[in-house]
Design an enzyme around this catalytic site. Structure first.
Site, PDB file in Angstrom:
ATOM      1  N   ASN A   1       0.750  -1.157   0.068  1.00 57.66           N
ATOM      2  CA  ASN A   1      -0.157   0.293  -0.071  1.00 57.66           C
ATOM      3  C   ASN A   1       0.862   1.138  -0.008  1.00 57.66           C
ATOM      4  O   ASN A   1       0.177   2.313   0.203  1.00 57.66           O
ATOM      5  CB  ASN A   1      -1.042  -0.137   1.334  1.00 57.66           C
ATOM      6  CG  ASN A   1      -1.779  -1.304   1.305  1.00 57.66           C
ATOM      7  OD1 ASN A   1      -1.458  -2.076   2.198  1.00 57.66           O
ATOM      8  ND2 ASN A   1      -2.524  -1.441   0.403  1.00 57.66           N
TER       9      ASN A   1
ATOM     10  N   ILE B   1       1.089   6.756  -0.030  1.00 59.47           N
ATOM     11  CA  ILE B   1       0.492   5.740   0.998  1.00 59.47           C
ATOM     12  C   ILE B   1      -1.080   5.861   0.590  1.00 59.47           C
ATOM     13  O   ILE B   1      -1.770   6.786   0.262  1.00 59.47           O
ATOM     14  CB  ILE B   1       0.508   6.309   2.510  1.00 59.47           C
ATOM     15  CG1 ILE B   1       1.849   6.637   2.964  1.00 59.47           C
ATOM     16  CG2 ILE B   1      -0.251   5.162   3.360  1.00 59.47           C
ATOM     17  CD1 ILE B   1       1.777   7.398   4.289  1.00 59.47           C
ATOM     18  N   CYS B   2      -1.465   4.367   0.415  1.00 60.69           N
ATOM     19  CA  CYS B   2      -2.967   4.312  -0.037  1.00 60.69           C
ATOM     20  C   CYS B   2      -3.552   4.077   1.214  1.00 60.69           C
ATOM     21  O   CYS B   2      -3.587   2.889   1.655  1.00 60.69           O
ATOM     22  CB  CYS B   2      -3.026   3.055  -0.973  1.00 60.69           C
ATOM     23  SG  CYS B   2      -4.557   2.844  -1.312  1.00 60.69           S
ATOM     24  N   LEU B   3      -4.284   4.939   1.817  1.00 58.38           N
ATOM     25  CA  LEU B   3      -5.017   4.917   3.083  1.00 58.38           C
ATOM     26  C   LEU B   3      -6.298   5.670   3.049  1.00 58.38           C
ATOM     27  O   LEU B   3      -6.169   6.838   2.855  1.00 58.38           O
ATOM     28  CB  LEU B   3      -4.134   5.101   4.269  1.00 58.38           C
ATOM     29  CG  LEU B   3      -4.556   4.961   5.551  1.00 58.38           C
ATOM     30  CD1 LEU B   3      -4.575   3.583   5.907  1.00 58.38           C
ATOM     31  CD2 LEU B   3      -3.679   5.573   6.695  1.00 58.38           C
TER      32      LEU B   3
ATOM     33  N   LEU C   1      -1.457   0.089  -3.807  1.00 60.20           N
ATOM     34  CA  LEU C   1      -0.992   1.408  -4.536  1.00 60.20           C
ATOM     35  C   LEU C   1       0.240   0.809  -5.267  1.00 60.20           C
ATOM     36  O   LEU C   1       0.194   1.194  -6.433  1.00 60.20           O
ATOM     37  CB  LEU C   1      -0.669   2.263  -3.383  1.00 60.20           C
ATOM     38  CG  LEU C   1      -0.226   3.469  -4.113  1.00 60.20           C
ATOM     39  CD1 LEU C   1      -1.479   4.136  -4.935  1.00 60.20           C
ATOM     40  CD2 LEU C   1       0.194   4.561  -3.271  1.00 60.20           C
TER      41      LEU C   1
END
Ligand code: ZN
Ligand code: ZN
Lengths: 151, 473
Positions: free
Chosen positions: A79, A86-88, A121
């Site tokens: 991620n 950052i994929c959050l 990601l």
């Protein structure tokens, strides 16, 4: 810029007076909206023993928009991409102004403890994670040793 | 997806007229402060109820929304119309000491500089109707151990508005040097950009001037005006200040509470919360890889895919965020109440029959005073304090006491339709070019083909940027 919103001043003070275990966030002297952050890799994760550097920036319309956060230390994680992005969800559309720098950093720490290759990601890392998990975890461990452990 | 609520519009408030007629001095003052644009300040009195009867484009139905290609055309207003609207909006955001409700105001203090595109008339009416907390002046710090004298000293130093922000020094709009530009040398496109920058700068300067004039008027008049809060009122409000969980500033404890989970939010934070811009439904984030490009291409084929989602509760993420507000039962001052200068603390005035009445000059005020006395009799302090916490469970967004984020920004649907229409036009232009390219290719003159392509590309770019600018209202 001298006039900093009270909220940012108070958050900064509370980060110092009541620090989060395993996390530091120190505002830069030139720009109090820019923080140098470190997060310790969580125990029992492939990031254990590493100390990861991040940068965090509070945009002008914070807290109505999320802080901008990026890993500076290289990390092998499904991620987090090559550029440290950052994929959050809480950093994107699920941001809420009731969240804080503290809660965001805790979420990132939790993401290290529980990678989510189903919502990737970094697609190549996610694929490796899904297909050869043991090997991917091993790579993550190696990268941690190589980039995130201070000599 | 969004259900449009059949909420009845707020009823016109008679107190508004009363208020503005009490305030005849404003017009001339404003004139002197910005003499360069006479007609823009002519209607300063309107600012109180700026656009209060503005028609709201809430009528479109579900079926209309599912056929956005037939959405109403983006309404193209002239530059001067748009500028007038912007200026009227800016006026509506001024804090005036004599436009007050229960010790707060009708416009925000200025903690936030951005996102002030809510519908001012709707918010002002909701405040006057006591459905939304007034914009109280926030305290940067608060200590419950302060004496009354300490607290009053802090309160008397408060300004009406945060302007001017120190950050103003670095404001891009204000730095624009319009004097160095020779308008006659500009292309049409450059001229448009120049005029818009010039306007933005002038409007910002006007805002600073207008608010400075209001601060000055407040300082000059507050000692004698019946519209300035009494010490009793100030103490009653701020003695038990609470911190808003979003801006971390201190306010009188009568805040708005989320309809879903009963958490406090100040009005200034509430008006910040709004829907995201129309976007594509993403199970994923656009940033990574070529996902974003795929999505864009998909959307050009079907602008229907663009959606607009409810704003969610910042505390519990329930969609369609709304708040309720319970006003203090024993404080009713300003618009729809007694003059705030006449407010006496119920604890102090009870048991002492001879309240000083020298400030009271006419019968209207005496009546109002009796009204207040009635409040005191009916509402004990204890019951007033429990009102905000009485509620159990959540209220639906359609409840008449609930003010939602969509209610104060009723233009979200128009925005969605505009975004879809724009996308549809772009897609149409793209396929027209594609078709003519096919024709050209059958023709074997390659040089000509390239020239035509280039010309089309340029005109398309021009058209697109024109539209983009036009849409930035
Ligand atoms: Zn607030
Ligand atoms: Zn909630």
């Amino acid at each position: 810029m001298s006039s900093l919103p009270k909220r940012i001043i108070k958050e900064t003070e509370r980060l110092v007076s009541d620090p989060v275990p395993g996390i530091t966030a120190v505002p830069s002297e030139e720009n109090l909206r820019y923080f140098n952050v470190t997060i310790e890799g969580p125990d029992q994760s492939p990031y254990e023993g590493g100390i990861f550097k991040l940068e965090l920036y509070l945009p002008d319309d914070y807290p109505m928009v999320a802080p901008k956060v990026r890993f500076l230390t290289k990390i092998y994680h499904p991620n987090i991409d090559k550029l440290g992005r950052i994929c959050l969800d809480v950093l994107k559309n699920n941001w809420s102004p009731a969240l804080q720098i503290r809660t965001i950093l805790l979420s990132i720490q939790a993401l290290l403890a529980a990678p989510n290759p189903n919502d990737p990601l970094a697609n190549d890392v996610a694929e490796a994670w899904l297909q050869h998990e043991t090997q991917a975890i091993e790579t993550a461990r190696e990268w941690t040793k190589k980039y995130a452990v201070l000599e | 997806m969004g259900q449009v609520r059949g909420r009845p519009g707020p009823s016109p408030s008679t107190t508004l007229n009363q208020q503005s007629s009490e305030d005849p001095s404003l017009t001339s003052k404003d004139h002197s402060s910005s003499s360069n644009s006479g007609d823009s300040v002519r209607n300063s009195r309107e600012s109180l109820v700026q656009g209060i009867r503005q028609p709201v484009s809430q009528s479109s139905s579900e079926s209309e929304r599912s056929r956005p290609s037939q959405a109403p055309q983006v309404k193209r207003s002239s530059r001067s119309e748009r500028e007038k609207l912007k200026e009227a909006h800016a006026r509506g955001l001024l804090v005036k000491y004599d436009e007050n409700v229960d010790g707060g105001y009708l416009a925000p203090y200025g903690t936030y500089n951005l996102n002030l595109d809510y519908q001012i008339s709707v918010v002002k009416e909701a405040i006057i109707e006591r459905k939304l907390a007034p914009f109280y002046t926030p305290l940067q710090d608060f200590d419950a151990s302060w004496t009354d004298e300490d607290l009053l000293a802090v309160l008397s130093n408060l300004k009406l508005h945060a302007l001017p922000h120190e950050a103003e020094d670095e404001d891009e709009d204000l730095e624009y040097d319009e004097a160095s530009v020779d308008e006659s040398l500009l292309s049409k496109k450059e001229l448009r950009r120049h005029l818009s920058k010039k306007f933005n700068k002038q409007l910002k300067l006007k805002k600073l001037e207008w608010q400075a004039a209001e601060e000055k008027r407040y300082l000059e008049e507050r000692a004698t005006s019946r519209q300035a809060a009494s010490d009793d009122l100030k103490l009653e409000l701020y003695r038990t200040s609470v911190e808003c969980p979003i801006c971390f500033l201190y306010y009188p404890r009568w805040l708005n509470y989320s309809r879903c989970c009963n958490h406090a939010i100040c009005t200034e934070c509430f008006v910040q919360i709004k829907r995201l811009e129309p976007h594509l439904p993403h199970d994923h984030d656009d940033e990574g890889d070529n996902n974003g490009e795929d999505q864009k291409a998909k959307a050009e084929q079907d602008p229907n895919l663009l959606i607009s989602e409810y704003a969610c509760c910042p505390y519990c993420a329930t969609p369609n965020f709304g708040v309720i507000y319970s006003p203090p039962a024993y404080i009713r001052t300003g618009l729809g109440g007694i003059p705030p200068a006449l407010f006496k603390s119920p604890l102090k005035s009870s048991g002492n029959g001879n309240i000083t009445t020298d400030a009271i000059t006419d019968e209207e005020d005496l009546n109002a005073f009796e009204v207040q006395e009635n409040y005191f009799r009916k509402a004990s302090m204890a019951s007033a304090m429990s009102i905000a916490t009485q509620r159990r469970g959540s209220l639906p967004a359609t409840h008449p006491q609930v003010i939602t984020t969509d209610f104060i920004r009723p233009d979200w649907e128009q925005n969605l339709n505009n975004a879809r229409a724009k996308l549809a036009k772009r897609a149409a232009a793209a396929s027209a070019i594609h078709a003519s390219n096919m024709l050209i290719q059958s023709n074997e003159n390659e040089i000509e083909q390239k020239m035509i392509q280039e010309a089309m590309r340029l005109s398309l770019l021009e058209e697109e940027s024109r539209k983009r600018r036009a849409s930035v209202k």
